[in-house]
Design a protein around this motif. Structure first.
Motif, PDB file in Angstrom:
ATOM      1  N   VAL A   1      -3.106   5.205  -1.326  1.00  0.00           N
ATOM      2  CA  VAL A   1      -1.770   4.830  -0.796  1.00  0.00           C
ATOM      3  C   VAL A   1      -1.497   5.585   0.500  1.00  0.00           C
ATOM      4  O   VAL A   1      -2.145   6.593   0.801  1.00  0.00           O
ATOM      5  CB  VAL A   1      -0.605   5.193  -1.764  1.00  0.00           C
ATOM      6  N   ASP A   2      -0.536   5.108   1.238  1.00  0.00           N
ATOM      7  CA  ASP A   2      -0.115   5.804   2.453  1.00  0.00           C
ATOM      8  C   ASP A   2       0.698   7.039   2.078  1.00  0.00           C
ATOM      9  O   ASP A   2       1.440   7.026   1.099  1.00  0.00           O
ATOM     10  CB  ASP A   2       0.788   4.896   3.302  1.00  0.00           C
TER      11      ASP A   2
ATOM     12  N   THR B   1      -2.176  15.135   7.497  1.00  0.00           N
ATOM     13  CA  THR B   1      -3.203  15.519   6.531  1.00  0.00           C
ATOM     14  C   THR B   1      -3.630  16.954   6.841  1.00  0.00           C
ATOM     15  O   THR B   1      -3.352  17.469   7.929  1.00  0.00           O
ATOM     16  CB  THR B   1      -4.435  14.616   6.633  1.00  0.00           C
TER      17      THR B   1
ATOM     18  N   LYS C   1      -8.778   7.036  -0.138  1.00  0.00           N
ATOM     19  CA  LYS C   1      -7.341   6.896   0.075  1.00  0.00           C
ATOM     20  C   LYS C   1      -6.864   5.679  -0.705  1.00  0.00           C
ATOM     21  O   LYS C   1      -7.470   4.619  -0.603  1.00  0.00           O
ATOM     22  CB  LYS C   1      -7.079   6.689   1.565  1.00  0.00           C
TER      23      LYS C   1
ATOM     24  N   GLY D   1       0.810  -1.230   0.000  1.00  0.00           N
ATOM     25  CA  GLY D   1       0.000   0.000   0.000  1.00  0.00           C
ATOM     26  C   GLY D   1       0.835   1.268   0.000  1.00  0.00           C
ATOM     27  O   GLY D   1       0.313   2.358   0.240  1.00  0.00           O
ATOM     28  N   LYS D   2       2.119   1.155  -0.261  1.00  0.00           N
ATOM     29  CA  LYS D   2       2.969   2.336  -0.189  1.00  0.00           C
ATOM     30  C   LYS D   2       3.231   2.957  -1.557  1.00  0.00           C
ATOM     31  O   LYS D   2       3.467   4.141  -1.687  1.00  0.00           O
ATOM     32  CB  LYS D   2       4.310   1.995   0.463  1.00  0.00           C
TER      33      LYS D   2
ATOM     34  N   ALA E   1      -0.349  15.470   3.252  1.00  0.00           N
ATOM     35  CA  ALA E   1      -0.782  14.338   2.422  1.00  0.00           C
ATOM     36  C   ALA E   1      -1.707  14.846   1.313  1.00  0.00           C
ATOM     37  O   ALA E   1      -2.421  15.832   1.483  1.00  0.00           O
ATOM     38  CB  ALA E   1      -1.519  13.334   3.293  1.00  0.00           C
TER      39      ALA E   1
ATOM     40  N   GLU F   1      -3.910  10.112  -0.648  1.00  0.00           N
ATOM     41  CA  GLU F   1      -3.344   9.548   0.583  1.00  0.00           C
ATOM     42  C   GLU F   1      -4.284   9.681   1.780  1.00  0.00           C
ATOM     43  O   GLU F   1      -3.994   9.208   2.865  1.00  0.00           O
ATOM     44  CB  GLU F   1      -2.010  10.245   0.877  1.00  0.00           C
ATOM     45  N   VAL F   2      -5.390  10.355   1.576  1.00  0.00           N
ATOM     46  CA  VAL F   2      -6.430  10.449   2.602  1.00  0.00           C
ATOM     47  C   VAL F   2      -7.753  10.667   1.865  1.00  0.00           C
ATOM     48  O   VAL F   2      -7.765  11.301   0.811  1.00  0.00           O
ATOM     49  CB  VAL F   2      -6.115  11.595   3.605  1.00  0.00           C
TER      50      VAL F   2
ATOM     51  N   GLU G   1       5.932   8.473   5.442  1.00  0.00           N
ATOM     52  CA  GLU G   1       6.043   8.346   6.894  1.00  0.00           C
ATOM     53  C   GLU G   1       5.989   9.700   7.617  1.00  0.00           C
ATOM     54  O   GLU G   1       6.720  10.627   7.271  1.00  0.00           O
ATOM     55  CB  GLU G   1       7.402   7.668   7.165  1.00  0.00           C
TER      56      GLU G   1
END
Ligand code: SF4
Lengths: 569, 437
Positions: free
Chosen positions: B411-412, B419, B409, B28-29, B387, B392-393, B415
């Motif tokens: 992908v993540d 958001t 969403k 999921g990255k 994000a 990503e959200v 790190e």
């Protein structure tokens, strides 16, 4: 949670049959309890004051796309009434279409704790829920509209009740909706082509069905499911002289059908804002009240309920899923017009309107609403509304109470109209000397509405076990009161509790509460045909995918209260 | 192994296509492929994977260089700036979700900000016109299922809303429009020969800035009344003909864009275009729709509508909501030196405002929240990357026809990135502390 005892007030509770006796009411863990169950309560002294359950509004337009259109396209509705953030209260603005924050606070100030949004276009369910989420204090539910929905039209032309019911169950879940609403059945679909269905036997263009078939079929599907509320109807031909015959024809569609619901309601049809549907004459010149004919029918048929849709003689913003009616209205008053037609589902329109007491028709409309209530034999079946904001803003409820409770205040209005003689001649109000009691007001605003919504197990009474929603008003029913004091007191609760949380203290809002969204989850047997139909319609005709249609819980419905219905038997 | 995520919503333009398929790596990255999107939509997704993407806030230094700082420091800086301003401008809000917009509103309430969105430089004029005259409107599915007359006025969806014509307006077959493109007559009104004009049945090549005249002439033509020989560069025969095409349709839709909203006449053009639509409803069924640009500019107008009662240019500086475009609009405020700090989220005024306004932003205390580096981030004192909303959200966004759709969403975020909503929540909390609320 804190415990409270509300001591020594004059209590009005139609469920418990209390008609103004002095009594103490106990609150614990968010519910009403017997006073003996309290250990260390905070005392509220209600001596000399009126105590009632929190009020339940069965029909108002307070959230969703057309309401927001009303807000955004009427900056003038915010003139002189924007109030700052203070204490726990957010900024507020708007008169006939208040902001969500004002909606919550103003309802609370009137002692209302539950309000139903009466028309939700399913495709805009997210929007409706976002607004309800941002409306503090009051519990809310929204009625998705079904009367012009293509699935319903196609199933019901073949009288497929089970398929209709399965579809209703699916849509209630997808939209987190509460009940089956019908607005101008067939007519709003016809409006997709600029047409209308003016009576219940006018065929819907291209769909080979009539409004009568839609209404009857939806009543049957509603009872098939056994939903908490009955089918909730705004019938065809709203607002036109002579339309009372359409209304009576529509009422008759419910004949012989008994409710099938575990939720304690007795009706199979709730007809809303009946004031707009009780007109005689055939033009605006000979326009007159037909409220006696309407109420004769309502009084003698216990399987229907109505609300009045009282005109308050204000400038307001009309809004309805009755698209053709709003177009008709803008041609009448030449004010600005917003319209939205929603694919496969519904339509709507918004037009500002001034109900002027100097205009004969407006004054007659005002009288008709009051006549409906004052001729009612059973006020557990006839409810107080203004069809907010269509006939007037909800903040006028206390004023409507004043008119219902005081013959003097009505006569002052009737004799003060510019066209007084004509208004009196076209109506019956001058001959009615009935004055409603607070007990009857409690029926119209609490016990009756809660029961009709199938929510008598939660709201509408102070009975132990129910939600501790309670209002205390600075009104002593044993005193000689001028009519004006009714309006003042009931517009400004002294104390208010919502689910046991104190919301108002000494007329001041002290908490935003913990509002809930009510929705109905009806379980039905698997129905592959309906699921296939849904899939196909999304592929071919909708512009959002089926996968993006359902309103997911989390931030739209952060605090849901789900009512489970099992229709699998 | 990879995963394919269906029904993904494109967070780029107001068309808000919700049928995208995105392929992501198993963890999921990483976002690998985007299907069904147009070129600009796909680019929006892939851009989140850029190697040189900033992942931490950075503060401008005296010497013009940037210093990387932590989110905590960025929150403190932003909260202090807003809490200490008399009248901050909080601008943008068009490329974020409604949840973030809602939190932003409360910050605006507490700090007495002016809340404005990109409508101020695009469809604000349309919103003003709607306040004058209303709007006969519909959802895009009504267009797909019913429309047999389609007008594009001062807009070029072939470039700005690339999938609009195939999803909703020209090509699709719907319930009553089984012939698709063949059953529709398309009229384009534009001074330029655009790619949209190329697919039209009729192109009225109007003289620039003469929209009002042509609209007015159409209303005259509907009634069969006499016209001058040429109006706005168009011979009257063509105008009568166009009027007849519209009147004879079963369902007419007029789409309009910035070619009309921002040309001479502004909101008066739109007043007149809406009047044309109103008039058409006397003969047939007609609706009109602004081609909103950002995927959620419509949402910010909706959120402010239910929270404050106004769709843009909401001035909260007196403690309650006021609205007076021309006075409470961003460029007017900046150019009159009426705001003392600028907060930007979800848009790029540095690229779209007049130079004089951008200069003002560069002179004021300023913060820009944006996943990208933009001309705005270059002039603001603090840049907070966040994000990507819709990549990503998730969160709610409103399509150009006001239909709310929940972006997904896929992908993540890298790190440790925040958001919009999280960042604003923290700023709100800190401002409440500073203000003692
Ligand atoms: S048309 Fe707009 S929403 Fe659709 S894919 Fe392209 S950029 Fe995205």
């Amino acid at each position: 949670m804190a415990e409270f005892i509300i001591k020594n007030g004059f209590v009005f509770d139609p469920v418990l049959g209390i008609k103004g006796d002095k009594a103490d009411v106990a609150i614990k863990n968010g519910k009403f309890v017997e006073t003996t169950e309290l250990s260390n309560p905070k005392t509220i002294d209600a001596t000399g004051m009126t105590v009632m359950a929190g009020a339940v509004d069965i029909h108002a337009h307070v959230a969703g796309p057309k309401v927001n259109t009303g807000r955004n396209f009427r900056p003038e509705d915010k003139l002189f009434n924007c109030t700052p953030r203070r204490g726990v209260e957010r900024m507020q603005g708007g008169f006939s279409v208040p902001t969500t924050f004002r909606t919550g606070y103003d309802y609370a100030r009137m002692g209302y704790t539950t309000v139903m949004e009466a028309a939700m276009p399913p495709l805009y369910a997210r929007h409706t829920h976002e607004e309800m989420r941002d409306t503090p204090i009051i519990d809310q539910g929204a009625f998705p509209v079904f009367g012009n929905n293509w699935f319903v039209l196609e199933y019901l032309k073949n009288h497929e009740i089970e398929n209709t019911a399965s579809y209703i169950a699916w849509l209630l879940k997808a939209t987190k909706g509460y009940a089956v609403k019908v607005v101008n059945p067939g007519g709003t679909e016809a409006w997709g082509w600029g047409l209308n269905c003016e009576n219940i036997h006018d065929p819907v263009p291209f769909f080979d069905i009539t409004p009568a078939q839609i209404v009857k079929g939806l009543i049957e599907a509603n009872e098939y499911l056994g939903l908490p509320h009955s089918m909730h109807l705004h019938t065809n031909n709203l607002g036109n002289p002579g339309n009372y015959t359409t209304t009576l024809d529509t009422f008759k569609l419910s004949e012989g059908i008994r409710p099938n619901s575990k939720f304690g309601r007795d009706q199979v049809m709730h007809h809303t804002h009946v004031q707009f549907h009780s007109y005689g004459g055939d033009n605006w010149g000979n326009f007159e009240s037909k409220s006696p004919e309407i109420m004769d029918y309502v009084n003698s048929h216990d399987n229907i309920t109505i609300d009045i849709g009282q005109v308050t003689l204000d400038e307001t913003t009309t809004m309805t899923a009755d698209g053709p009616f709003e177009h008709h209205l803008t041609e009448l008053n030449h004010l600005k017009w917003a319209n939205t037609d929603v694919e496969l589902e519904t339509g709507s329109g918004v037009v500002p309107y001034v109900y002027s007491p100097t205009i004969k028709v407006c004054a007659i409309q005002w009288a008709i609403g009051l006549e409906l209530a004052l001729q009612a034999k059973d006020l557990m079946r006839v409810f107080l509304t203004t069809d907010h904001p269509n006939a007037g803003p909800f903040i006028r409820y206390p004023r409507v109470m004043k008119w219902l409770m005081s013959q003097q205040s009505r006569e002052e209005m009737l004799t003060g109209f510019k066209n007084s003689d004509k208004v009196i001649g076209a109506t019956h109000l001058m001959n009615i000397d009935r004055e409603l009691s607070l007990y009857e007001i409690a029926q119209m605003t609490r016990a009756g509405t809660a029961k009709a919504l199938g929510l008598a197990h939660m709201y509408g009474s102070l009975k132990p076990g129910l939600e501790a929603d309670l209002a205390v008003y600075d009104f002593n029913p044993e005193q000689e009161n001028a009519p004006e004091t009714i309006e003042t007191a009931f517009g400004n609760a002294k104390y208010l509790f919502k689910a046991g949380t104190q919301i108002i203290d000494e007329h001041k809002i002290v908490s935003n509460g913990n509002k809930r969204t009510l929705w109905v989850n009806a379980k039905v047997n698997e129905n592959p045909q309906v699921m296939r139909d849904v899939k196909e319609k999304f592929l071919r005709y909708y512009t959002v995918t089926q996968g993006n249609y359902e309103v997911a819980g989390h931030h739209y419905v952060p605090n849901p209260y789900v009512i489970e219905v099992d229709a699998t038997q | 192994m990879t995963k394919t995520i269906p029904d993904v919503v494109c967070p780029f333009c107001g068309t808000l296509c919700d049928d995208l398929e995105v392929v992501v790596s198993d963890d999921g990255k990483q976002l690998l492929e985007v299907y069904n999107a147009c070129a600009i939509g796909a680019e929006k997704f892939l851009h989140s994977q850029a190697e040189d993407r900033l992942t931490r806030p950075r503060l401008a230094q005296e010497d013009g260089s940037w210093k990387e700082i932590g989110y905590e420091e960025a929150i403190e800086y932003t909260a202090q700036m807003l809490a200490n301003s008399k009248k901050p401008l909080m601008y943008g809000w068009s490329s974020t979700n409604c949840e973030a917009q809602g939190v932003g509103s409360e910050i605006g309430e507490i700090t007495g900000a002016v809340m404005d969105n990109t409508a101020t430089v695009c469809h604000g004029t349309s919103l003003i016109a709607v306040q004058d005259i209303g709007i006969p409107h519909c959802t895009l599915g009504e267009v797909k299922n019913r429309a047999d007359r389609v007008v594009f006025w001062g807009c070029n969806p072939a470039h700005a809303h690339p999938r609009h014509m195939s999803r909703y307006s020209i090509f699709p077959r719907g319930f009553f429009t089984g012939k698709g493109h063949k059953g529709r007559k398309v009229i384009v009104i534009d001074p330029r020969k655009t790619d949209t004009a190329n697919v039209a049945d009729v192109h009225l090549q109007i003289e620039q800035g003469r929209d009002y005249e042509l609209l007015d002439a159409l209303r005259v033509a509907f009634k069969g009344l006499p016209l001058p020989d040429v109006v706005a560069g168009i011979p009257k025969e063509q105008i009568y003909e166009a009027a007849e095409v519209l009147k004879s349709g079963r369902f007419v839709i007029i789409f309009f864009g910035m070619g009309v909203t921002q040309s001479l006449g502004k909101n008066h053009n739109i007043d007149e275009a809406i009047a044309v639509t109103r008039d058409l409803n006397e003969y047939t069924k007609a609706a009109i729709m602004p081609m909103r640009g950002h995927y959620n500019v419509t949402g910010s107008g909706a959120v402010w509508g239910w929270q404050f009662g106004f769709p843009f240019a909401v001035d909260l500086s007196r403690g309650f909501a006021r609205y007076n475009p021309g006075e409470t609009t961003s460029n007017d405020l900046l150019r009159r030196d009426e705001v003392d700090s600028v907060f930007v989220l979800g848009s790029d005024p540095g690229a779209h405002f007049p130079f004089s306004s951008v200069k003002k932003i560069s002179e004021l205390p300023s913060v820009c929240i944006d996943p990208h580096q933009t001309p705005t981030t270059a002039v603001c004192k603090l840049h907070v990357p966040v994000a990507f909303v819709g990549v990503e959200v998730g969160g709610c966004a409103y399509r150009m026809d006001n239909v709310p759709i929940e972006t997904r969403k896929v992908v993540d975020a890298p790190e440790g990135m925040m958001t919009d909503e999280e960042f604003l929540e923290k700023v709100l909390g800190r401002i409440k502390e500073i203000k003692g609320e």
